[in-house]
Design a protein around this motif. Structure first.
Motif, PDB file in Angstrom:
ATOM      1  N   GLN A  87      -0.485  45.352  20.104  1.00  0.00           N
ATOM      2  CA  GLN A  87      -0.237  46.670  20.709  1.00  0.00           C
ATOM      3  C   GLN A  87      -0.188  46.592  22.232  1.00  0.00           C
ATOM      4  O   GLN A  87      -0.617  47.514  22.922  1.00  0.00           O
ATOM      5  N   GLN A  88       0.339  45.533  22.786  1.00  0.00           N
ATOM      6  CA  GLN A  88       0.338  45.366  24.244  1.00  0.00           C
ATOM      7  C   GLN A  88       1.741  45.095  24.757  1.00  0.00           C
ATOM      8  O   GLN A  88       2.676  44.828  23.993  1.00  0.00           O
ATOM      9  N   GLN A  89       1.864  45.151  26.080  1.00  0.00           N
ATOM     10  CA  GLN A  89       3.104  44.774  26.737  1.00  0.00           C
ATOM     11  C   GLN A  89       2.906  43.460  27.480  1.00  0.00           C
ATOM     12  O   GLN A  89       1.821  43.180  27.994  1.00  0.00           O
ATOM     13  N   ASN A  99       4.934  41.226  30.464  1.00  0.00           N
ATOM     14  CA  ASN A  99       6.006  41.249  31.465  1.00  0.00           C
ATOM     15  C   ASN A  99       6.831  42.537  31.385  1.00  0.00           C
ATOM     16  O   ASN A  99       8.063  42.538  31.534  1.00  0.00           O
ATOM     17  N   GLY A 100       6.142  43.651  31.105  1.00  0.00           N
ATOM     18  CA  GLY A 100       6.791  44.951  31.089  1.00  0.00           C
ATOM     19  C   GLY A 100       7.546  45.277  29.819  1.00  0.00           C
ATOM     20  O   GLY A 100       8.255  46.292  29.769  1.00  0.00           O
ATOM     21  N   HIS A 101       7.378  44.458  28.783  1.00  0.00           N
ATOM     22  CA  HIS A 101       8.064  44.682  27.508  1.00  0.00           C
ATOM     23  C   HIS A 101       7.035  44.675  26.373  1.00  0.00           C
ATOM     24  O   HIS A 101       6.041  43.944  26.430  1.00  0.00           O
ATOM     25  N   PRO A 102       7.265  45.465  25.321  1.00  0.00           N
ATOM     26  CA  PRO A 102       6.377  45.375  24.154  1.00  0.00           C
ATOM     27  C   PRO A 102       6.384  43.949  23.606  1.00  0.00           C
ATOM     28  O   PRO A 102       7.442  43.320  23.475  1.00  0.00           O
ATOM     29  N   LEU A 103       5.201  43.429  23.299  1.00  0.00           N
ATOM     30  CA  LEU A 103       5.083  42.055  22.826  1.00  0.00           C
ATOM     31  C   LEU A 103       5.790  41.871  21.488  1.00  0.00           C
ATOM     32  O   LEU A 103       5.586  42.640  20.547  1.00  0.00           O
ATOM     33  N   GLN A 142      10.942  38.404  28.814  1.00  0.00           N
ATOM     34  CA  GLN A 142      11.376  39.605  28.102  1.00  0.00           C
ATOM     35  C   GLN A 142      10.397  40.014  26.999  1.00  0.00           C
ATOM     36  O   GLN A 142      10.717  40.826  26.137  1.00  0.00           O
ATOM     37  N   GLY A 143       9.183  39.430  27.053  1.00  0.00           N
ATOM     38  CA  GLY A 143       8.133  39.829  26.123  1.00  0.00           C
ATOM     39  C   GLY A 143       8.198  39.181  24.755  1.00  0.00           C
ATOM     40  O   GLY A 143       7.478  39.611  23.840  1.00  0.00           O
ATOM     41  N   ASP A 158      11.712  42.943  15.548  1.00  0.00           N
ATOM     42  CA  ASP A 158      11.301  41.749  16.294  1.00  0.00           C
ATOM     43  C   ASP A 158      12.427  40.718  16.324  1.00  0.00           C
ATOM     44  O   ASP A 158      12.678  40.081  17.357  1.00  0.00           O
ATOM     45  N   ARG A 188      15.040  41.891  18.726  1.00  0.00           N
ATOM     46  CA  ARG A 188      14.596  41.661  20.110  1.00  0.00           C
ATOM     47  C   ARG A 188      14.760  40.193  20.488  1.00  0.00           C
ATOM     48  O   ARG A 188      15.134  39.866  21.627  1.00  0.00           O
TER      49      ARG A 188
END
Length: 413
Positions: A23-25, A27-31, A361-362, A397, A400
């Motif tokens: 539930q984290q980001q 580098n500014g992207h959802p993991l 990009q996460g 996923d 992405r």
């Protein structure tokens, strides 16, 4: 599939909520976590079980004369029973705690190998093995005058069973093979490999590190002599593993290490060793880790494992479809039987550079030789980019991943 048409689909989104780290980001992207072959993430229940042990029960196990020791010991040994049931071992005493798959192989190579191998004996190891199922055999073979020989692997990343049959003779004492290749995702026909090894009079050790998280494993049905795996690839803590062995073999093997717990009596006139499983568990164990692994097994047993496996298979099929439709991607490892690993190269780009741009990009993947240098050498490459899936991953996923690859390609090619 028609018989299961009315069964609700596996709900990966609901399961994801059980894993706080997702539930984290980054580098500014959802993991997007696609490094499950290296280590799986831990559900909240496992994390809480470890916290509870340290907050409420922290004590050394066995021989304690107080309530904390009794509670810790009860949970510690209950976890052993859970793991034995999880792999269908006949007895909990056949479950030996180790520091991981690597130590499990080293234990067998050192204890069984040192007491059994003789000059001229042969050990067969599949050419796609992780280094931890190669190097321990080389070390003991060098000491005993035995040889370690590779079982050939075909161009698609599957074991050449005909070549394996041709290697078997009465000098082969051990066959060591991974249940699933960490580098390629190949699911090996280990039941047949065990049968062939036994027919030649050899034992068989199966490295199950990449298998136990994906489907139920039945060591009695496999009839393997040893089976090893790691907690951290099974949604449990790091630094802990399991060695399963047939009871008669474990009884005959000398201790791997000396110290507390593995003894029954000690004197300078001589030492008498403890019974199984404690004979192989010298010193204070990773008590919190064992309790955490027991909770991880509980978590898995409560899941729809058939649904999870089907979900993972569908994810891999979708990822391979996307890879084949993306210009410049070369898949490495295309065996018919695979699970949850997409290993590939991006034409004109070094895997490490690809991994770095994906991370920006996460998207978390692994790059390099994946501790499987012999098979990389066979394929004429230094390494790959490896995306590996678990049941908490989704089609989003995968999308992405390929969106990130397309962007990365603009900078690298």
């Amino acid at each position: 599939m028609s018989e299961q048409s009315h069964t609700p689909a596996f709900d990966a989104e609901r399961v994801r909520a059980d894993f706080p780290i997702l539930q984290q980001q980054v580098n500014g992207h959802p993991l997007v976590y696609l490094d499950n072959a290296a280590t799986t993430q831990k559900p909240r229940a496992v994390i809480q079980a470890i916290v509870d042990y340290y907050e409420q029960d922290n004590s050394n196990v066995h021989r304690g004369a107080h309530a904390l020791a009794d509670r810790a010991t009860e949970k510690f040994e209950a976890a052993r029973v859970k793991v034995a049931d999880f792999i269908n071992a006949a007895q909990a005493r056949q479950v030996i705690w180790t520091r991981g798959t690597t130590e499990g192989v080293n234990l067998v190579a050192s204890s069984w190998g040192r007491s059994t191998l003789q000059a001229g004996d042969r050990i067969l190891v599949s050419a796609m093995e992780h280094h931890s199922n190669i190097v321990p055999w080389q070390l003991i073979a060098q000491e005993k005058g035995a040889t370690v020989e590779p079982i050939p692997v075909l161009d698609d990343g599957s074991i050449d069973l005909d070549a394996f049959a041709g290697l078997l003779d009465d000098r082969v004492r051990m066959v060591a093979c991974g249940h699933v290749s960490n580098a390629l995702g190949t699911v090996n026909p280990v039941q047949e490999i065990v049968r062939m090894a036994h027919a030649a009079g050899a034992l068989a050790l199966i490295d199950g590190a990449q298998a136990v998280s994906h489907w139920p494993v039945d060591v009695q049905a496999l009839d393997c002599d040893f089976y090893v795996f790691s907690s951290h690839k099974l949604f449990g803590p790091t630094g802990l593993g399991v060695l399963y062995g047939k009871e008669a073999l474990l009884e005959a093997m000398p201790p791997y290490q000396g110290g507390g717990e593995m003894i029954e009596t000690v004197s300078f006139a001589g030492t008498r060793f403890n019974q199984l499983p404690y004979k192989f568990e010298a010193g204070t164990p990773d008590i919190a880790g064992v309790i955490g692994l027991g909770t991880a097994v509980d978590y898995l047993q409560a899941l729809d494992r058939a649904g999870a496996a089907a979900h993972e298979a569908a994810l891999l099929a979708y990822a391979e479809e996307r890879a084949r439709a993306t210009p410049g991607i070369r898949l490495v490892g295309t065996a018919q039987q695979k699970t949850s690993v997409l290993s590939f190269l991006l034409e004109g780009a070094h895997p490490n550079d690809v991994g770095l741009l994906l991370d920006q990009q996460g998207v978390a993947v692994r790059t390099g030789n994946h501790c499987a240098q012999p098979i990389m050498e066979q394929f004429g490459i230094a390494g790959t980019v490896r995306a590996s899936f678990s049941f908490y991953n989704t089609r989003a996923d995968v999308d992405r991943l390929f969106e990130a690859l397309i962007k990365a390609r603009q900078f690298l090619v």
